[in-house]
Scaffold this active site. Structure first.
Site, PDB file in Angstrom:
ATOM      1  CG  MET A 175     -12.244   4.741   6.748  1.00 62.30           C
ATOM      2  SD  MET A 175     -12.222   5.628   5.188  1.00 62.30           S
ATOM      3  CE  MET A 175     -11.128   6.964   5.568  1.00 62.30           C
ATOM      4  CB  ALA A 224      -4.124   3.275   9.568  1.00 58.25           C
ATOM      5  CG  LEU A 225      -7.478   0.725  14.312  1.00 61.69           C
ATOM      6  CD1 LEU A 225      -7.982  -0.406  15.207  1.00 61.69           C
ATOM      7  CD2 LEU A 225      -8.628   1.641  13.917  1.00 61.69           C
ATOM      8  CG  HIS A 256      -9.116   4.985  15.083  1.00 57.63           C
ATOM      9  ND1 HIS A 256      -7.889   5.082  14.461  1.00 57.63           N
ATOM     10  CD2 HIS A 256     -10.023   5.486  14.203  1.00 57.63           C
ATOM     11  CE1 HIS A 256      -8.039   5.616  13.263  1.00 57.63           C
ATOM     12  NE2 HIS A 256      -9.320   5.878  13.075  1.00 57.63           N
ATOM     13  N   GLY A 300     -15.923  10.559  16.193  1.00 58.68           N
ATOM     14  CA  GLY A 300     -15.005  11.548  16.737  1.00 58.68           C
ATOM     15  C   GLY A 300     -15.352  12.967  16.313  1.00 58.68           C
ATOM     16  CD  GLN A 352     -17.166  10.812   9.361  1.00 55.23           C
ATOM     17  OE1 GLN A 352     -16.701  10.636   8.254  1.00 55.23           O
ATOM     18  NE2 GLN A 352     -16.630  10.289  10.444  1.00 55.23           N
ATOM     19  CB  SER A 404      -5.185   6.873   9.473  1.00 50.18           C
ATOM     20  OG  SER A 404      -6.081   6.394  10.449  1.00 50.18           O
TER      21      SER A 404
HETATM   22  P1  AMP Z   1     -11.296   7.224  10.370  1.00 50.25           P
HETATM   23  O1  AMP Z   1     -10.696   5.876  10.551  1.00 50.25           O
HETATM   24  O2  AMP Z   1     -10.305   8.317  10.183  1.00 50.25           O
HETATM   25  O3  AMP Z   1     -12.423   7.233   9.357  1.00 50.25           O
HETATM   26  O4  AMP Z   1     -11.996   7.580  11.761  1.00 50.25           O
HETATM   27  C1  AMP Z   1     -12.891   6.707  12.382  1.00 50.25           C
HETATM   28  C2  AMP Z   1     -13.532   7.415  13.555  1.00 50.25           C
HETATM   29  O5  AMP Z   1     -12.509   7.803  14.466  1.00 50.25           O
HETATM   30  C3  AMP Z   1     -14.280   8.680  13.152  1.00 50.25           C
HETATM   31  O6  AMP Z   1     -15.450   8.800  13.931  1.00 50.25           O
HETATM   32  C4  AMP Z   1     -13.285   9.764  13.472  1.00 50.25           C
HETATM   33  O7  AMP Z   1     -13.873  11.010  13.734  1.00 50.25           O
HETATM   34  C5  AMP Z   1     -12.635   9.193  14.718  1.00 50.25           C
HETATM   35  N1  AMP Z   1     -11.309   9.792  14.914  1.00 50.25           N
HETATM   36  C6  AMP Z   1     -10.293   9.875  14.017  1.00 50.25           C
HETATM   37  N2  AMP Z   1      -9.256  10.542  14.540  1.00 50.25           N
HETATM   38  C7  AMP Z   1      -9.619  10.896  15.802  1.00 50.25           C
HETATM   39  C8  AMP Z   1      -8.978  11.618  16.861  1.00 50.25           C
HETATM   40  N3  AMP Z   1      -7.755  12.126  16.731  1.00 50.25           N
HETATM   41  N4  AMP Z   1      -9.657  11.785  18.013  1.00 50.25           N
HETATM   42  C9  AMP Z   1     -10.921  11.293  18.163  1.00 50.25           C
HETATM   43  N5  AMP Z   1     -11.568  10.606  17.203  1.00 50.25           N
HETATM   44  C10 AMP Z   1     -10.929  10.411  16.043  1.00 50.25           C
END
Ligand code: AMP
Length: 272
Positions: free
Chosen positions: A21, A23-24, A28, A138, A144, A177
């Site tokens: 989503m 705000a990398l 990510h 992640g 999820q 994020s």
């Molecule tokens: P998001 O942008 O928060 O929806 O996350 C996108 C992907 O990145 C998802 O598969 C999350 O589980 C993974 N993710 C988010 N934060 C982390 C983190 N701190 N470590 C590893 N993976 C992450």
């Protein structure tokens, strides 16, 4: 996007996909790096999925920084960015009600009605357009990940789901994020989530689960401003809540709490 993936595969380059989503952060980018290890073509998507937000305020305040993200992805060696608009991604699309099974009935499920249906629907749409060989998720969002694996198998989606470990800040806070919305005081308080999980990891399998839960509650009491949504211990594979260890050799401790303006989640694997 599908044409890009098809061409890549025709030319002998398999496609690894990292849905996000935006705000990398380093979490990510670790997924992108992991995809890169196995796939000559790596695509990342950025889409703030309205279907998975059960809280309008959270959706409105979700950080968006597409240009900065694009630059970061270029530097990381990502080959393609898929950043669709909602009306394009969902054009002519009628959401499906998936049979999510028991996995969705605990933890985030009751706290965020409709969240997981929204997640699965958007992941299906993203897979439909990207057509990846493998997709990277992640462990940070453990439920999820478990659910997507389950649905991918149930729906026979032709994609390998690859789990990646949680990336943390130096003080243990899981990167997210949403952390950007914490002020300095709340940022400090937010470390209590990881501290609570490490108490569970230290005591896990050595003491009965209710005793572990008590010790965790005592730890959380040190930060009364952090409002706990849930803490619990679950089966490693099904995420079914546990009251006894049984003879299993692995489990997961899961936590969710409101810290200032944001709701944070985290989890830790416990090994006997
Ligand atoms: P998001 O942008 O928060 O929806 O996350 C996108 C992907 O990145 C998802 O598969 C999350 O589980 C993974 N993710 C988010 N934060 C982390 C983190 N701190 N470590 C590893 N993976 C992450």
């Amino acid at each position: 996007m599908a044409e890009w993936s098809a061409r890549s595969r025709r030319e002998g380059r398999s496609v690894g996909f990292v849905p996000t989503m935006g705000a990398l952060h380093e979490g990510h980018l670790a997924l992108v790096a992991e995809a890169r290890r196995s796939h000559p073509s790596v695509v990342c998507s950025i889409f703030v999925n309205p279907l998975q937000f059960n809280n309008l305020n959270d959706l409105e305040h979700y950080p968006r920084q597409l240009e900065a993200d694009r630059a970061l992805l270029l530097k990381t060696g990502c080959d393609a960015l898929f950043a669709p608009q909602a009306d394009g991604l969902f054009a002519g699309f009628v959401p499906t009600t998936y049979s999510l099974g028991a996995i969705a009935s605990h933890w985030e499920g009751p706290s965020r009605p409709g969240h997981f249906q929204g997640v699965v629907n958007v992941v299906e749409r993203l897979f439909h357009y990207v057509r990846p060989d493998a997709a990277y998720f992640g462990e940070k969002d453990r439920q999820q990940l478990t659910l997507i694996r389950h649905i991918a198998e149930q729906e026979r989606w032709p994609v390998r789901i690859v789990p990646c470990p949680t990336v943390r800040e130096a003080d243990g806070l899981a990167m997210s994020s949403r952390n950007a919305r914490l002020n300095a005081k709340d940022r400090q308080k937010a470390t209590i989530l990881y501290r609570a999980l490490t108490v569970a990891r230290e005591l896990g399998f050595q003491h009965p689960i209710p005793a572990v839960e008590q010790a965790v509650a005592a730890t959380l009491a040190q930060e009364p401003d952090v409002v706990l949504d849930y803490f619990g211990i679950a089966d490693h594979d099904t995420l079914e809540p546990l009251t006894q260890w049984g003879d299993r050799s692995m489990a997961v401790a899961l936590i969710a709490a409101q810290v200032g303006p944001v709701r944070l989640i985290d989890n830790l694997t416990l090994v006997r």
